[in-house]
Design a protein around this motif. Structure first.
Motif, mmCIF file in Angstrom:
data_model
loop_
_atom_site.group_PDB
_atom_site.id
_atom_site.type_symbol
_atom_site.label_atom_id
_atom_site.label_comp_id
_atom_site.label_asym_id
_atom_site.label_seq_id
_atom_site.Cartn_x
_atom_site.Cartn_y
_atom_site.Cartn_z
ATOM 1 N N LYS A 11 17.821 7.923 -6.471
ATOM 2 C CA LYS A 11 18.007 8.185 -7.891
ATOM 3 C C LYS A 11 18.016 6.871 -8.664
ATOM 4 C CE LYS A 11 20.522 12.556 -7.395
ATOM 5 N NZ LYS A 11 21.745 13.296 -7.750
ATOM 6 N N VAL A 12 17.835 6.988 -9.965
ATOM 7 C CA VAL A 12 17.791 5.824 -10.835
ATOM 8 C C VAL A 12 19.061 4.981 -10.682
ATOM 9 C CG1 VAL A 12 17.908 5.123 -13.259
ATOM 10 C CG2 VAL A 12 16.162 6.761 -12.510
ATOM 11 N N LYS A 13 20.219 5.639 -10.579
ATOM 12 C CA LYS A 13 21.480 4.894 -10.493
ATOM 13 C C LYS A 13 21.578 4.044 -9.224
ATOM 14 C CE LYS A 13 23.952 8.912 -8.580
ATOM 15 N NZ LYS A 13 25.010 9.920 -8.867
ATOM 16 N N ASP A 85 21.037 10.055 -13.052
ATOM 17 C CA ASP A 85 20.812 11.022 -11.978
ATOM 18 C C ASP A 85 19.350 11.438 -11.836
ATOM 19 O OD1 ASP A 85 23.417 11.167 -11.019
ATOM 20 O OD2 ASP A 85 23.998 12.614 -12.561
ATOM 21 N N MET A 86 18.493 10.843 -12.637
ATOM 22 C CA MET A 86 17.055 11.119 -12.551
ATOM 23 C C MET A 86 16.501 10.545 -11.243
ATOM 24 S SD MET A 86 14.449 9.857 -15.535
ATOM 25 C CE MET A 86 12.805 10.501 -15.750
ATOM 26 N N LYS A 87 15.554 11.236 -10.619
ATOM 27 C CA LYS A 87 14.923 10.709 -9.406
ATOM 28 C C LYS A 87 14.076 9.494 -9.763
ATOM 29 C CE LYS A 87 14.727 15.120 -6.889
ATOM 30 N NZ LYS A 87 15.362 15.940 -7.934
ATOM 31 N N VAL A 88 14.085 8.491 -8.890
ATOM 32 C CA VAL A 88 13.305 7.278 -9.128
ATOM 33 C C VAL A 88 11.824 7.615 -9.302
ATOM 34 C CG1 VAL A 88 12.508 5.113 -8.093
ATOM 35 C CG2 VAL A 88 14.921 5.704 -8.014
ATOM 36 N N ASN A 89 11.328 8.570 -8.514
ATOM 37 C CA ASN A 89 9.919 8.947 -8.629
ATOM 38 C C ASN A 89 9.579 9.466 -10.032
ATOM 39 O OD1 ASN A 89 9.333 8.195 -6.054
ATOM 40 N ND2 ASN A 89 9.211 10.263 -5.208
ATOM 41 N N ARG A 93 7.002 7.770 -12.855
ATOM 42 C CA ARG A 93 5.920 8.447 -13.589
ATOM 43 C C ARG A 93 5.972 8.109 -15.083
ATOM 44 N NH1 ARG A 93 7.657 12.698 -10.059
ATOM 45 N NH2 ARG A 93 6.081 13.117 -8.447
ATOM 46 N N VAL A 94 7.192 8.061 -15.625
ATOM 47 C CA VAL A 94 7.346 7.726 -17.043
ATOM 48 C C VAL A 94 6.875 6.301 -17.298
ATOM 49 C CG1 VAL A 94 8.993 7.409 -18.930
ATOM 50 C CG2 VAL A 94 9.258 9.336 -17.351
ATOM 51 N N ILE A 95 7.291 5.358 -16.430
ATOM 52 C CA ILE A 95 6.906 3.956 -16.584
ATOM 53 C C ILE A 95 5.393 3.802 -16.481
ATOM 54 C CG2 ILE A 95 7.017 1.701 -15.443
ATOM 55 C CD1 ILE A 95 9.957 2.309 -14.798
ATOM 56 N N LEU A 96 4.791 4.478 -15.494
ATOM 57 C CA LEU A 96 3.357 4.359 -15.276
ATOM 58 C C LEU A 96 2.558 4.940 -16.441
ATOM 59 C CD1 LEU A 96 1.006 3.652 -13.359
ATOM 60 C CD2 LEU A 96 1.239 5.937 -12.381
ATOM 61 N N ARG A 97 2.945 6.131 -16.887
ATOM 62 C CA ARG A 97 2.157 6.816 -17.930
ATOM 63 C C ARG A 97 2.356 6.207 -19.312
ATOM 64 N NH1 ARG A 97 3.526 12.938 -15.737
ATOM 65 N NH2 ARG A 97 2.207 12.838 -13.869
ATOM 66 N N SER A 98 3.510 5.598 -19.540
ATOM 67 C CA SER A 98 3.788 5.030 -20.869
ATOM 68 C C SER A 98 3.292 3.589 -20.993
ATOM 69 C CB SER A 98 5.292 5.079 -21.150
ATOM 70 O OG SER A 98 5.985 4.226 -20.246
ATOM 71 N N GLY A 99 3.093 2.922 -19.845
ATOM 72 C CA GLY A 99 2.641 1.543 -19.878
ATOM 73 C C GLY A 99 3.741 0.535 -20.165
ATOM 74 N N ILE A 100 5.010 0.985 -20.199
ATOM 75 C CA ILE A 100 6.117 0.060 -20.426
ATOM 76 C C ILE A 100 6.610 -0.491 -19.091
ATOM 77 C CG2 ILE A 100 6.834 1.198 -22.546
ATOM 78 C CD1 ILE A 100 8.998 2.614 -20.991
ATOM 79 N N VAL A 121 11.425 0.129 -9.199
ATOM 80 C CA VAL A 121 10.737 1.288 -8.629
ATOM 81 C C VAL A 121 9.997 0.893 -7.353
ATOM 82 C CG1 VAL A 121 8.848 2.919 -8.986
ATOM 83 C CG2 VAL A 121 10.521 2.532 -10.804
ATOM 84 N N ILE A 122 9.296 -0.245 -7.411
ATOM 85 C CA ILE A 122 8.581 -0.729 -6.222
ATOM 86 C C ILE A 122 9.559 -0.978 -5.086
ATOM 87 C CG2 ILE A 122 7.217 -2.640 -5.280
ATOM 88 C CD1 ILE A 122 6.007 -2.936 -8.119
ATOM 89 N N ARG A 123 10.695 -1.589 -5.413
ATOM 90 C CA ARG A 123 11.701 -1.885 -4.379
ATOM 91 C C ARG A 123 12.218 -0.601 -3.732
ATOM 92 N NH1 ARG A 123 17.282 -2.730 -4.895
ATOM 93 N NH2 ARG A 123 17.082 -2.645 -7.154
ATOM 94 N N SER A 124 12.380 0.446 -4.524
ATOM 95 C CA SER A 124 12.888 1.707 -3.972
ATOM 96 C C SER A 124 11.899 2.297 -2.977
ATOM 97 C CB SER A 124 13.158 2.713 -5.098
ATOM 98 O OG SER A 124 11.958 3.241 -5.629
ATOM 99 N N GLN A 125 10.603 2.140 -3.243
ATOM 100 C CA GLN A 125 9.590 2.678 -2.334
ATOM 101 C C GLN A 125 9.523 1.875 -1.047
ATOM 102 O OE1 GLN A 125 8.091 5.634 -3.146
ATOM 103 N NE2 GLN A 125 9.517 5.475 -4.860
#
Length: 277
Positions: A11-13, A85-89, A93-100, A121-125
């Motif tokens: 998760k994001v946290k 509590d949002m899933k990192v995945n 998707r938000v980061i990738l699609r928004s370009g931020i 995100v990369i580190r989590s993967q």
């Protein structure tokens, strides 16, 4: 972390940065521009009133503004945010699609509790893949030696590691340095063989860390309660590998596959073969 079908869903946290640099809506464009110019890490900041997120200010937002303008006049208010509590995945998707590059993380009350970046995100993967590698190695050792093993997460001193690989390649070493400098390197895989710490995976990473004056690293450690005869330990002894300084760094131009390719190209052209190849 949530576990679904036997697999951990980060998760994001679990990966967000909790200590977040912010700016106030009443700060001026000039003040924030100076902070960005003097920072090696920040190209923008969440704008908060106490802990509540009001917007986000980036270097681009400051370009056409006057130095005396307050930030609340030029900040972006239609910002995207993540929940802890949002899933990192999903955040990925938000980061990738928004370009931020970064998402502020807010709780149910709209208060800032962290920030998650594309690097997080990369580190989590990376870290999710490593336990699978450790599990496969553990199962192999247990089957071969008919023993039960345990696994721990530790910080290990590099000076106590016994390498099991005699050479690394210079170009890959540069890649590992890049990852370490950005906090993206995956943990090492180490076997604690009755007190002897055998480095099973991560030889490029430990040499890169040594070059950066890093003395210890995060590792998954497979624990063997009493010393047993391991093939990689025999390899280390045969090649006189006692510490990481014993590992040779080979330039990629001298990689055996490159030399073979050169010979094939030379032979295929119908020319004379070099005697010293």
């Amino acid at each position: 972390m949530e576990v679904v079908s036997g697999r951990t869903k980060p998760k994001v946290k679990d990966y967000m940065t909790r200590d977040v640099a912010t700016v106030s809506p009443d700060e001026t464009v000039g003040e924030v521009a100076t902070r960005i110019a003097e920072s090696e890490e920040h190209s923008g900041f969440p704008v908060t009133d106490r802990r509540r997120v009001e917007g986000f200010i980036s270097a681009r937002d400051l370009l056409l503004a006057e130095d005396d303008d307050p930030i609340f006049k030029v900040m972006a208010t239609d910002l995207l945010v993540a929940h802890p509590d949002m899933k990192v995945n999903d955040a990925a998707r938000v980061i990738l699609r928004s370009g931020i590059q970064k998402l502020p993380v807010v709780d149910d009350a709209g208060n800032l509790v962290g920030i998650i970046s594309n690097a997080d995100v990369i580190r989590s993967q990376i870290e999710r893949a490593t336990p699978e590698k450790v599990g496969k190695l553990m199962r192999t050792l247990e089957q071969i030696h008919e023993i039960e093993l345990t696994e721990e997460r530790r910080t290990v001193p590099l000076s106590e590691l016994t390498p099991t690989q005699g050479r690394v390649y210079a170009d890959e070493l540069e890649g590992r340095r890049y990852e370490l400098e950005r906090g993206l390197a995956e943990p090492l895989v180490v076997i604690d063989n009755g007190g002897t710490l055998l480095l099973a995976d991560g030889h490029h990473r430990v040499l890169a860390a040594d070059q950066l004056s890093i003395d210890e690293m995060d590792a998954y450690v497979i624990v063997i309660s009493h010393e047993i005869d391991l093939g990689m330990a025999r390899t280390a002894e045969k090649e006189d590998l006692e510490r990481i300084d014993d590992i040779d760094v080979v330039d990629y131009a001298r990689h055996p596959l490159v030399q073979t390719t050169k010979r094939l190209q030379s032979d295929g052209g119908g020319g004379d073969r070099d005697e010293d190849q």
